[in-house]
Design a protein around this motif. Structure first.
Motif, PDB file in Angstrom:
ATOM      1  N   ARG A 158       0.834  -1.110  -0.020  1.00 34.78           N
ATOM      2  CA  ARG A 158       0.136   0.072   0.193  1.00 34.78           C
ATOM      3  C   ARG A 158       0.982   1.234   0.066  1.00 34.78           C
ATOM      4  N   MET A 159       2.225   1.113  -0.205  1.00 37.73           N
ATOM      5  CA  MET A 159       3.055   2.395  -0.134  1.00 37.73           C
ATOM      6  C   MET A 159       3.218   2.735  -1.635  1.00 37.73           C
ATOM      7  N   PRO A 160       3.741   4.206  -1.799  1.00 39.28           N
ATOM      8  CA  PRO A 160       4.182   4.324  -2.950  1.00 39.28           C
ATOM      9  C   PRO A 160       5.545   3.910  -3.271  1.00 39.28           C
ATOM     10  N   GLN A 161       5.874   3.818  -4.626  1.00 45.90           N
ATOM     11  CA  GLN A 161       7.084   3.229  -4.679  1.00 45.90           C
ATOM     12  C   GLN A 161       8.467   3.954  -4.342  1.00 45.90           C
ATOM     13  N   SER A 162       8.103   5.305  -3.926  1.00 46.56           N
ATOM     14  CA  SER A 162       9.115   5.871  -3.075  1.00 46.56           C
ATOM     15  C   SER A 162       8.619   6.964  -2.570  1.00 46.56           C
TER      16      SER A 162
END
Length: 255
Positions: A158-162
């Motif tokens: 559920r995290m963005p790529q960075s």
């Protein structure tokens, strides 16, 4: 409980969790209030944060400053123990934790919880962490860009790529835990951060930030220095999903 059940269902849909969960989750956080004040600040804020998570998801979250509570009889009451910027100090406490983990206990450690050096004299713990020994840090605490290594993993899916992590003191380890075949690195300090630090500078190197040793139900997170760590909703999601993932796995099924 609804959020915890939804998370577990999502894990099962991914084919990751193949085990029944305990009817009730009990988590115990260990910390100290007589250590570096930035570590105490983080511990107090983390306790408040995870208490809120527990209230939403209807599981028990308790905390203690008594590391003598790390004994076999007490640990048997909990599915997950958390170390908030400290670690066991006596042979009895270390032995109890080692027994707990080798018999399927769960662990979530933050920041200095993984500190070890030539004077630690706890080889099992070094192996537990994946073989990395504390090698250095940058100073002062600074924000940093972090990148996801395995976007499909439940801890970070559920995290963005960075994203930019709030100010933290970043630790580096030698050898990198990534070199251990049993370790899965989930998040790494982006090379674009180098050189990082003003007084103490890290010029480069592989710096895993979040990883698991797949031989155990464990997850380590480098974050945990100061009172800014829990100011990011994105990063807070990582902390919550990390705890629920540790709770949902069993030894040997941590992939």
């Amino acid at each position: 409980m609804k959020r915890l059940l939804l998370f577990l269902c999502a894990l099962m849909a991914c084919g990751v969790a193949r085990t029944q969960q305990p009817a009730t989750l009990h988590v115990l956080a260990f910390y100290s209030d007589k250590v570096e004040h930035d570590h105490v600040d983080f511990a107090h804020q983390a306790i408040q944060f995870f208490s809120g998570v527990a209230q939403r998801d209807h599981f028990e979250f308790a905390s203690t400053v008594s590391w003598d509570d790390m004994n076999a009889e007490n640990l048997a009451k909990y599915q997950v123990v958390m170390w908030l910027d400290d670690f066991p100090h006596t042979a009895q406490q270390k032995a109890a934790f080692e027994q707990y983990m080798t018999h399927g206990g769960g662990w979530l450690g933050f920041h200095i919880a993984a500190y070890n050096d030539s004077g630690t004299h706890w080889p099992w713990f070094v192996d537990f962490l994946g073989g990395g020994v504390f090698y250095g840090n940058e100073w002062p605490p600074l924000p940093a860009k972090l990148t996801i290594d395995d976007p499909a993993h439940p801890v970070v899916k559920r995290m963005p790529q960075s994203f930019v992590s709030p100010s933290n003191e970043w630790y580096i380890w030698k050898p990198s835990p990534r070199e251990n075949k049993d370790v899965k690195v989930l998040m790494t300090l982006a090379p674009s951060n180098y050189p990082i630090g003003l007084k103490d500078v890290l010029a480069g190197g592989d710096l895993p930030v979040v990883w698991t040793n797949q031989k155990y139900r464990m997850l380590y997170m480098n974050m945990g220095h100061g009172d800014r760590v829990l100011t990011s909703d994105v990063q807070n999601q990582l902390f919550e999903d990390g705890l629920l993932w540790v709770a949902s796995t069993k030894q040997g099924a941590v992939k």
